[in-house]
Design a protein around this motif. Structure first.
Motif, PDB file in Angstrom:
ATOM      1  N   HIS A   1      -4.963  -5.106   7.379  1.00  0.00           N
ATOM      2  CA  HIS A   1      -5.595  -5.383   6.082  1.00  0.00           C
ATOM      3  C   HIS A   1      -7.064  -4.953   6.028  1.00  0.00           C
TER       4      HIS A   1
ATOM      5  N   GLN B   1      -1.745  -4.473  -4.285  1.00  0.00           N
ATOM      6  CA  GLN B   1      -3.097  -3.957  -4.345  1.00  0.00           C
ATOM      7  C   GLN B   1      -3.150  -2.475  -4.728  1.00  0.00           C
TER       8      GLN B   1
ATOM      9  N   THR C   1       0.869  -1.181   0.000  1.00  0.00           N
ATOM     10  CA  THR C   1       0.000   0.000   0.000  1.00  0.00           C
ATOM     11  C   THR C   1       0.900   1.223   0.000  1.00  0.00           C
TER      12      THR C   1
ATOM     13  N   ASP D   1      -4.702  -7.270  -5.665  1.00  0.00           N
ATOM     14  CA  ASP D   1      -4.423  -7.742  -4.310  1.00  0.00           C
ATOM     15  C   ASP D   1      -4.014  -9.211  -4.339  1.00  0.00           C
TER      16      ASP D   1
ATOM     17  N   ARG E   1      -8.740  -3.944   2.642  1.00  0.00           N
ATOM     18  CA  ARG E   1      -8.646  -5.077   1.721  1.00  0.00           C
ATOM     19  C   ARG E   1      -9.651  -6.172   2.085  1.00  0.00           C
TER      20      ARG E   1
END
Length: 242
Positions: free
Chosen positions: A170, A201, A76, A186, A173
Motif C-alpha cells: 500500500h 482507489q 489497483t 480509496d 496509498r
C-alpha cells in the motif's frame, strides 16, 4: 524446498496481455482482480488466469503464487510482469531489488498538492489499530521511498505520477494520505464519498521498464488508463466535479 504439486486451478479468465515470449508475460491487470489466491479469494485471480493461459510459470514463490514477481493491490489497475521460468523470475526480482526495473503509477488524489514534485521517505509498518492497513511509523517499520510529480491541478483534485524506490504494501496509498492528499476512492485510506464512479482507489500502474532476462535488451511498456480513471480525468478537465 522440494517442488510441491500445484493445487491452484487454471481458469479461463480473459487477460489483457501487452507482451509475451518464452520467458515473461506483461499484463494489464484489471481493477478488482486479486493477484494470487489467499484467504477469501481462492479462485478468479490473476494466477488462475495465467495458469490457464501460459501452462508454465516459475515456481520460486511456491504453489500459491507461481510466476508472480511483484504485486498490485486488488483495486489497483495496470501493468505487471510475470515470469514463466525460474531464471527469468530471479533476474526480474534482482532488477526490482536493484531498482533497475522502473515502474511509474498515475494517481488522482484529493486536494491541491503544494509542491510540483518531491520525495516521501518514511518508515511503514502495520497499523496497530487495524491490521488490514499500513501506516507511517516513527520506528520499527521498513524504509519506504516514493517520488512524486504533479501532472495536472484542478483545485480540489490533483493528478500525480509516482515512482517507487521501494515496494512496500500500500506504499503510494499510505504516502499520499500521509502528505494529506489521499487517493480518490480509496476505501481504506480515504473512505469519503466521491463524485466519481470508481470501485477502489484511483491508482494505475502505467509504465514498466526492465532488461529482458534472456536477451539483455531494454524493454519499455505502457498500460492505457482504464475506463473509470479515463472518465475521472475527462470530468476533471471539463470541471465537472462539484
Amino acid at each position: 524446498p522440494e517442488p510441491q504439486p500445484l493445487d491452484v486451478q487454471p481458469e479461463n479468465i480473459p487477460l489483457d496481455i501487452i507482451y509475451e515470449d518464452e520467458d515473461v508475460v506483461v499484463v494489464n491487470k484489471a481493477r478488482g482482480m486479486v493477484v494470487h489466491p489467499a484467504a477469501g479469494n481462492l479462485n478468479g485471480t490473476l494466477v488462475n488466469a495465467l495458469l490457464y493461459h501460459c501452462k508454465n510459470l516459475s515456481g520460486i514463490n511456491g504453489v500459491i503464487r507461481p510466476g508472480i514477481v511483484h504485486r498490485l493491490d486488488k483495486d489497483t489497475s495496470g501493468i505487471m510482469i510475470c515470469a514463466k521460468n525460474d531464471a527469468a523470475h530471479l533476474s526480474l526480482s534482482q532488477q526490482i531489488q536493484a531498482k533497475t526495473a522502473q515502474r511509474t503509477y498515475l494517481a488522482v488524489v484529493r486536494g491541491n498538492i503544494k509542491t510540483d514534485s518531491g520525495v516521501i521517505e518514511t518508515l511503514i509498518a502495520r497499523d496497530k489499530n487495524d491490521r488490514k492497513k499500513m501506516a507511517v511509523v516513527k520506528e520499527g517499520g521498513r524504509d519506504a521511498v516514493t517520488e512524486y510529480e504533479v501532472l495536472e491541478r484542478f483545485g480540489k483534485y490533483t493528478i500525480v505520477r509516482c515512482r517507487l524506490r521501494t515496494g512496500r504494501t500500500h506504499q503510494i496509498r499510505v504516502h499520499m494520505e500521509y502528505l494529506g492528499y489521499p487517493l480518490v476512492g480509496d476505501p481504506k485510506y480515504s473512505p469519503m464519498k466521491t463524485p466519481f464512479s470508481i470501485q477502489g482507489q484511483a491508482l494505475h500502474s502505467q509504465t514498466l521498464e526492465f532488461t529482458h532476462p534472456r536477451t539483455g535488451k531494454r524493454l519499455s511498456f505502457e498500460a492505457p488508463l482504464p475506463e473509470d480513471m479515463h472518465k475521472i480525468v475527462t470530468r476533471l478537465r471539463l470541471g465537472q466535479f462539484n
